[in-house]
Design a protein around this motif. Structure first.
Motif, PDB file in Angstrom:
ATOM      1  N   GLN A   1       0.827  -1.204   0.000  1.00 34.50           N
ATOM      2  CA  GLN A   1       0.000   0.000   0.000  1.00 34.50           C
ATOM      3  C   GLN A   1       0.865   1.260   0.000  1.00 34.50           C
ATOM      4  O   GLN A   1       0.539   2.251  -0.665  1.00 34.50           O
ATOM      5  CB  GLN A   1      -0.938  -0.026   1.201  1.00 34.50           C
ATOM      6  N   ILE A   2       1.964   1.222   0.751  1.00 33.74           N
ATOM      7  CA  ILE A   2       2.892   2.353   0.757  1.00 33.74           C
ATOM      8  C   ILE A   2       3.473   2.575  -0.640  1.00 33.74           C
ATOM      9  O   ILE A   2       3.505   3.703  -1.154  1.00 33.74           O
ATOM     10  CB  ILE A   2       4.022   2.123   1.779  1.00 33.74           C
ATOM     11  N   ALA A   3       3.937   1.491  -1.272  1.00 31.97           N
ATOM     12  CA  ALA A   3       4.549   1.607  -2.605  1.00 31.97           C
ATOM     13  C   ALA A   3       3.536   2.098  -3.633  1.00 31.97           C
ATOM     14  O   ALA A   3       3.881   2.862  -4.539  1.00 31.97           O
ATOM     15  CB  ALA A   3       5.125   0.253  -3.020  1.00 31.97           C
ATOM     16  N   GLU A   4       2.274   1.669  -3.496  1.00 29.95           N
ATOM     17  CA  GLU A   4       1.237   2.121  -4.416  1.00 29.95           C
ATOM     18  C   GLU A   4       1.008   3.626  -4.303  1.00 29.95           C
ATOM     19  O   GLU A   4       0.850   4.326  -5.300  1.00 29.95           O
ATOM     20  CB  GLU A   4      -0.071   1.387  -4.109  1.00 29.95           C
ATOM     21  N   PHE A   5       1.001   4.120  -3.071  1.00 27.42           N
ATOM     22  CA  PHE A   5       0.677   5.523  -2.820  1.00 27.42           C
ATOM     23  C   PHE A   5       1.863   6.447  -3.056  1.00 27.42           C
ATOM     24  O   PHE A   5       1.715   7.540  -3.597  1.00 27.42           O
ATOM     25  CB  PHE A   5       0.167   5.670  -1.393  1.00 27.42           C
ATOM     26  N   PHE A   6       3.049   6.001  -2.642  1.00 28.92           N
ATOM     27  CA  PHE A   6       4.223   6.879  -2.695  1.00 28.92           C
ATOM     28  C   PHE A   6       5.255   6.480  -3.749  1.00 28.92           C
ATOM     29  O   PHE A   6       6.213   7.231  -3.980  1.00 28.92           O
ATOM     30  CB  PHE A   6       4.915   6.919  -1.325  1.00 28.92           C
ATOM     31  N   GLY A   7       5.112   5.307  -4.344  1.00 33.08           N
ATOM     32  CA  GLY A   7       6.078   4.893  -5.350  1.00 33.08           C
ATOM     33  C   GLY A   7       7.392   4.421  -4.794  1.00 33.08           C
ATOM     34  O   GLY A   7       8.341   4.173  -5.552  1.00 33.08           O
ATOM     35  N   GLU A   8       7.469   4.273  -3.488  1.00 27.70           N
ATOM     36  CA  GLU A   8       8.679   3.799  -2.824  1.00 27.70           C
ATOM     37  C   GLU A   8       8.300   3.305  -1.434  1.00 27.70           C
ATOM     38  O   GLU A   8       7.219   3.618  -0.924  1.00 27.70           O
ATOM     39  CB  GLU A   8       9.706   4.929  -2.680  1.00 27.70           C
ATOM     40  N   ILE A   9       9.167   2.530  -0.848  1.00 29.08           N
ATOM     41  CA  ILE A   9       9.016   2.119   0.544  1.00 29.08           C
ATOM     42  C   ILE A   9      10.127   2.791   1.327  1.00 29.08           C
ATOM     43  O   ILE A   9      11.303   2.463   1.139  1.00 29.08           O
ATOM     44  CB  ILE A   9       9.096   0.588   0.689  1.00 29.08           C
TER      45      ILE A   9
END
Length: 277
Positions: free
Chosen positions: A81-89
């Motif tokens: 979910q983080i990667a989907e929203f921000f494009g990175e972890i």
């Protein structure tokens, strides 16, 4: 239209079609988020705090029987979910926890506003309030009573009066007023960018139980912007809300350092620097 529905699905991006299902009553919906770091330090060994992909994290996602994978998804969906929203972890536990809590808060805001902006919904329950044991879940308060960011968002959205900005449609953001109180509300409102540019302002009168579009604001659908929505009733009482416009992926550092403090300052309801810690 189903009379009742749980909106869970695969826990993917919260604006995907699944979460737009229309039902009369949503008896459960929510979004996972990492507990505060202070909570993690109480139930995870120091050597298992980071990185996230380890057996102690999985155990505290309701999977005591490794390598059974039935519940391991409760951990994997958080970085997804983080990667989907921000494009990175983000690297590091504090940044990871904060990014996760931002995703949950924005998701729950979206769910609640969809319900409040339409009389097609008779109600919605955000699942859940608080954990019954130390683990990774959809709660908005962790087991040790630490409030996640979504707690403060939800608190604002439980007020009986709300002004909301919808997603872009037909080159505009629709601005909707919802008065769930039993009295007429009058006042003035302003919508501005977080940089201070006033996009629209005006007066409103809302009858008891009224849901009505106040205005529309010209926009581009992909424009990533933070809108700050503020209103003042004729008795001097104030309220506020915000809208993150556009589509992912958002800049995590900009959200953390610029947008989140501006959201907090709407009513000084929380300390942006302490979220996730």
């Amino acid at each position: 239209m189903a009379p009742e529905q749980h909106l869970w699905g695969s826990h993917e991006y919260f604006k995907n079609d699944f979460y737009k299902a229309t039902t009369s009553f949503v008896s459960e919906t929510g979004y996972h988020a990492c507990p505060n770091v202070s909570a993690l330090k109480k139930f995870l060994p120091a050597e298992k705090l980071w990185p996230w992909d380890n057996d102690d994290w999985y155990h505290h996602a309701c999977n005591p029987f490794m390598p059974n994978m039935d519940y391991n998804y409760r951990i994997q969906i958080i970085p997804d979910q983080i990667a989907e929203f921000f494009g990175e972890i983000p690297d590091g536990l504090e940044a990871f926890a904060l990014a996760s809590q931002i995703c949950q808060a924005e998701a729950n805001q979206y769910f609640l506003e969809r319900a409040r902006a339409s009389r097609k919904y008779s109600g919605m329950l955000i699942w859940n309030l608080i954990d019954c044991w130390p683990h990774f879940s959809d709660s908005v308060v962790d087991y040790y009573y630490g409030k996640k960011l979504s707690y403060y968002y939800c608190k604002r959205h439980m007020n009986d009066f709300l002004i909301m900005a919808g997603d872009a449609a037909d080159w505009h953001w629709a601005i909707t007023m919802c008065n769930d109180s039993n009295r007429t509300r009058r006042g003035v409102y302003t919508i501005r960018t977080y940089q201070g540019e006033v996009l629209v302002s005006g007066e409103f009168t809302a009858a008891p139980g009224e849901i009505r579009q106040l205005t529309r604001i010209r926009c581009l659908a992909t424009d990533q912007q933070l809108l700050l929505i503020e209103w003042e009733f004729d008795d001097g009482t104030r309220g506020g809300n915000h809208k993150v416009t556009g589509t992912p992926r958002y800049d995590f550092r900009k959200f953390r350092d610029e947008w989140l403090p501006a959201i907090a300052a709407l009513d000084n309801g929380f300390n942006a620097a302490e979220i996730g810690r």
